[in-house]
Each structure stands twice: as C-alpha cells, then as structure tokens.
Design an enzyme around this catalytic site. Structure first.
Site, mmCIF file in Angstrom:
data_model
loop_
_atom_site.group_PDB
_atom_site.id
_atom_site.type_symbol
_atom_site.label_atom_id
_atom_site.label_comp_id
_atom_site.label_asym_id
_atom_site.label_seq_id
_atom_site.Cartn_x
_atom_site.Cartn_y
_atom_site.Cartn_z
ATOM 1 N N GLU A 1 0.807 -1.225 0.000
ATOM 2 C CA GLU A 1 0.000 0.000 0.000
ATOM 3 C C GLU A 1 0.842 1.279 0.000
ATOM 4 O OE1 GLU A 1 -2.806 -0.249 3.219
ATOM 5 O OE2 GLU A 1 -3.761 -2.039 2.426
ATOM 6 N N GLU B 1 -5.173 -8.579 0.809
ATOM 7 C CA GLU B 1 -5.845 -8.220 2.064
ATOM 8 C C GLU B 1 -7.307 -7.947 1.785
ATOM 9 O OE1 GLU B 1 -4.376 -4.901 4.409
ATOM 10 O OE2 GLU B 1 -2.304 -5.547 4.084
HETATM 11 O O1 IFM Z 1 -4.065 -2.911 9.220
HETATM 12 C C1 IFM Z 1 -4.023 -2.437 7.912
HETATM 13 C C2 IFM Z 1 -2.864 -3.048 7.170
HETATM 14 O O2 IFM Z 1 -1.652 -2.817 7.810
HETATM 15 C C3 IFM Z 1 -2.776 -2.479 5.785
HETATM 16 N N1 IFM Z 1 -4.045 -2.557 5.104
HETATM 17 C C4 IFM Z 1 -5.208 -2.131 5.791
HETATM 18 C C5 IFM Z 1 -5.285 -2.775 7.166
HETATM 19 C C6 IFM Z 1 -6.550 -2.299 7.907
HETATM 20 O O3 IFM Z 1 -6.529 -0.912 8.069
#
Ligand code: IFM
Length: 478
Positions: free
Chosen positions: A167, A367
């Site tokens: 990210e 994710e």
């Molecule tokens: O916890 C975070 C993660 O580190 C990166 N993506 C989003 C998740 C939730 O906010």
C-alpha cells in the site's frame, strides 16, 4: 452462494499480518527503531497512546500462531519483514538474530504446509533512514533494493513469493499528506514525490530479487478503492476522476504500463518534477509475476460544496492533494467499526480495473477484512456475525471475478488475529482470531470457524448458521 470448489483447486487461501502490528519485541535481539517506534511516542498520534512494543508478541508466539493457521486450514501466510530488525540502521550488515527469527518462522510454516509470502516494506522504515530524509529522498529507493537483495539472500531458499511494497498510497499520502501515519509529515503535494520514490524502490527491488540465486515470484500490493460518482453531473464525475486518479491510477499505471496518469500529475501541480524524473518510469515498470490488491471499501464522491459540508458527511483532506474538499457521500451501506462502507461488489470493480491494464497478469487479493467491536461471551466465544458475513460476501465476489475471466489466484484475510491498527492502536479488531491483549490468549472467532469449515468444504457462503465448535487446537480456544 459459493463453495471452496467453485474456486480453483490451487487457489491460495491465506491470512495476513505485518511486522510492526504483530511482532512486538521492539527492542530485543538487536532490532533498531523504525519510524513507527518514533511516531507512536508522539503525543496524540495513536489512540490510547498504544504502541507496537509488545503488540501480539508474534515474535515469541509464532509457533502457536502457525498452529492456528493450520487449524483454520489456510495454505499461505503473508507477513512482512521488519527492515530494522534485519538491518538496524537500514543499511549494512544483516542482524543474525533477525534472520534467525524469519528463518524459523518460514521453516515452521513450510513444515505445516503453509506457504510463506513475504512483504518487504509494510510502512516501518528504519528511523536511521528517516533521519536521512526517508521517502522524500531518492536514495531510500536504492536502500530498499539493497534490503531486498539482502533479505532474499537470507531467506530465498525458504521463500518464493515476494511482495515489494504494501500500500504505497498509505505510506506516501497518510505518512506525508495528512500525517496521520509515520513519519507524520504534512508536505502537501510533495507527498507525491514520496510515492514516486516508493514506486522506484519497488522496481529496483524487483530487479534485486530477480538477480538472486534462487527463483522468486515477485509482485507489489496496492490498496485499491472502488470509486463512484454520487451523480452523473460533470462536477461529481470530475470528483470521482480525481479520487480514482490519486488512489488507484497513480499507482496502477506506472507499475503496469510505465506511465503516470497525466491528469493526476496536473491536479497535483507537480508536472515539472515528474517530467524531470520521467526516466524512472522504465525502472518502475518492471515485469512482475502478480499484482496484490488490498480491498476494503468504496468511495462514493461528490464535488466540493460548502453548504453540504455543513450538513456533515465528510470531505477528502490533505491525504488527497488535488482532491481536497471533494465530498464523501453516505449511500446508506452498512459500515464497519472503521466507518468504511461494506460494498463487496466493489472488489470486482477494482479487480476489473487492474485486469484491464494487464490482462495476462495473475491477481491476488492480498488483504480483505473488517473491524468490528467484538463481544466475548461468558464461555469465551466471539460470535462475530458481521465479520463472518463480510468474509462470505467478499469470497463470493472473488468467485464472481473468476467467472468474469479475471485470473484471480488467491485471497488473504486481513487479519489472522487482532493486532495494532496503526493510528487506531488496539481499538480496532480485524482478526479471525481474538487476542486478549492482557494475557495474549488467542481465541478463534466464529468468522475463523466459518473459514475453517468453508476450506474443509463443510460450509458455503450461504451458510448463516454459527459454525459448529471443533476440536481444540494447541493455543486456541475454539
Ligand atoms: O491494518 C491495515 C494493514 O496494515 C494495511 N491494510 C489495511 C489494514 C486495515 O486498516
């Protein structure tokens, strides 16, 4: 309704975490400080003044946590390397104790049939590199590549799947735009330069890993949002163009096509700087083996309107330079504890957007997950029906994406277990497994139990019943 067998037999089903969020052991065995160690000490930066000093003690409890993964039936685990555990000063010689930790973790995973997926950079830059200018400095990209080479050299015999960045939008624009993440800077449109250096680091790291002596599958993870205009008006459509531009296209296009979207660079007012650095695009646009997509929600947006602001609803701020004042519109979708609208069909949107740019490239949802304020019953159970439903709906979206011809090859739940949620500290829980932060006891929630049943073909996404309790696993109260 989706069953596991609706997705390919070789589909990756994983869970994900990140070093600073779970490891703890912040000052042990030679680990150096990262920008998050510094940022969490800043007054008011993190809810409750929480830090990742102990987190969920994964550093010591990883064996128990791997047992939980096996219990869930997942076949992959995505974790990140703490750069400052491996290179306490950010550069130089590897810290043996850090290497040992990640080797023991990877070996344990492999022994249990769980494939390790390693993220090199999940936001925890060594403080020593921040002191030299961090991501606003071009040199940091080269340091990431050196770290990639060293990490791959140390772990490449155990780990095949490598993700360069997690990210970069967050690292660049939350870290340097709004300042709500480390390093907590607010440099306006110059945050886009941090994004560029992160992307350059990605490209250089891809090459560094490929130059290693063991084969690797390398990709990058972007956090993509489905973006919709609240109406068909030109002004609202322009607002959607801006938000989609900075959130999605500004990262997808250089990585997948070797170009920055001109409209975004223009919105930022950074044309001169980006033109001067345009030779880097060939270094960013390196062949990758997969794209990781993190998906949580949709932005429904409307043009700035001070009168509407007064009525509430929220506007985009300094994390979106070029889109400040654009309104976030409430469509009535249910929201998670983060306040993020639950829009499962948006997952298909973002996969389609990425797929259109690189039709042959395999995609992985690296994710997806949701925070809810869980309640622990007297018997210790956590009946997290909303998280369970969120999971089912997004698994259905994965199946739909496959039906539409998208080469989606894996899905990782965020997160294996509750952990340190950055500026929210421990106040937001994303885990399939609950962690009692006083005792570090792990308890599989209903969502985790449903996933286990689903992966064993004992449940589908239409299954609304509470999953039946199963056998106790070591370290887990099921
Ligand atoms: O916890 C975070 C993660 O580190 C990166 N993506 C989003 C998740 C939730 O906010």
């Amino acid at each position: 309704m989706t069953a596991r067998s609706d997705l390919p037999a070789d589909f990756t089903w994983g869970t994900a975490t990140a070093a600073y969020q779970v490891e703890g052991a912040a000052a042990l065995d030679g680990r150096g400080p990262s920008i998050w160690d510094t940022f969490t000490r800043r007054e008011g930066a993190v809810v409750g003044g929480d830090t990742g000093d102990v987190a969920v003690d994964h550093y010591h409890r990883f064996g128990e946590d791997v047992d939980l993964m096996r219990e869930l039936g997942t076949n992959a685990y995505r974790f990140s390397l703490s750069w400052s555990r491996l290179l306490p000063e950010g550069t130089g010689t590897l810290n043996r104790a850090g290497v040992d930790f990640y080797r023991r973790l990877a070996e344990r995973l492999l022994e249990h049939g769980v494939t390790p997926w390693v993220t090199l950079y999940h936001w925890d830059l060594p403080q020593a590199l921040q002191d030299r200018g961090g991501w606003l400095e071009r040199d940091t990209a080269g340091h990431l590549a050196d770290f990639a080479a060293a990490a791959h050299g140390a772990l490449g015999d155990l780990v095949t799947d490598w993700i360069t960045l997690n990210e970069p939008w967050c690292a660049a624009f939350l870290g340097h735009g709004s300042g709500v993440h480390a390093p907590g800077l607010r440099v306006g449109t110059r945050a886009a330069r941090a994004a560029h250096h992160l992307l350059l680091g990605h490209g250089l790291a891809v090459d560094a890993i490929r130059a290693g002596s063991t084969p690797a599958s390398v990709g990058v993870t972007l956090n993509l949002y489905s973006v919709r205009a609240a109406s068909g008006s030109g002004a609202d459509r322009d607002a959607a163009r801006r938000v989609d531009g900075l959130q999605n296209r500004f990262f997808l296009e250089p990585v997948l096509t070797g170009r920055y979207p001109e409209d975004v660079v223009r919105d930022l007012g950074e044309q001169e700087w980006f033109t001067a650095n345009s030779a880097d695009l060939a270094r960013i646009h390196r062949p990758i083996d997969f794209l990781g997509v993190n998906y949580y929600s949709r932005h429904t947006v409307a043009a700035p309107d001070p009168a509407a602001d007064a009525a509430g609803g929220g506007t985009f701020g300094p994390a979106f330079p070029g889109s400040e004042g654009v309104r976030s519109v409430d469509t009535g979708a249910p929201r998670t504890h983060m306040g993020w609208p639950v829009v499962p069909e948006g997952l298909v949107d973002v996969l389609e957007q990425a797929h259109a740019l690189a039709p042959a490239l395999p995609l992985h949802v690296t994710e997806n997950g949701s925070a809810y304020p869980d309640t622990v019953e007297e018997d210790g159970a956590v009946h997290d029906g909303e998280r369970l439903r969120y999971l089912q709906q997004h698994v259905e979206a994965c199946a739909l994406a496959r039906e539409r011809g998208i080469p989606l090859a894996g899905y990782f739940v965020w997160s294996l277990m509750d952990n340190f949620e950055w500026a929210w500290g421990f106040s937001r829980r994303f885990g399939l497994v609950r962690v009692d932060y006083d005792t570090q006891q792990r308890t599989v929630k209903d969502s985790g139990r449903w996933l286990r049943a689903f992966l064993r073909e004992g449940a589908s996404t239409g299954d609304q019943r509470r999953p039946a309790p199963g056998a106790r696993s070591p370290g887990a109260v099921v």
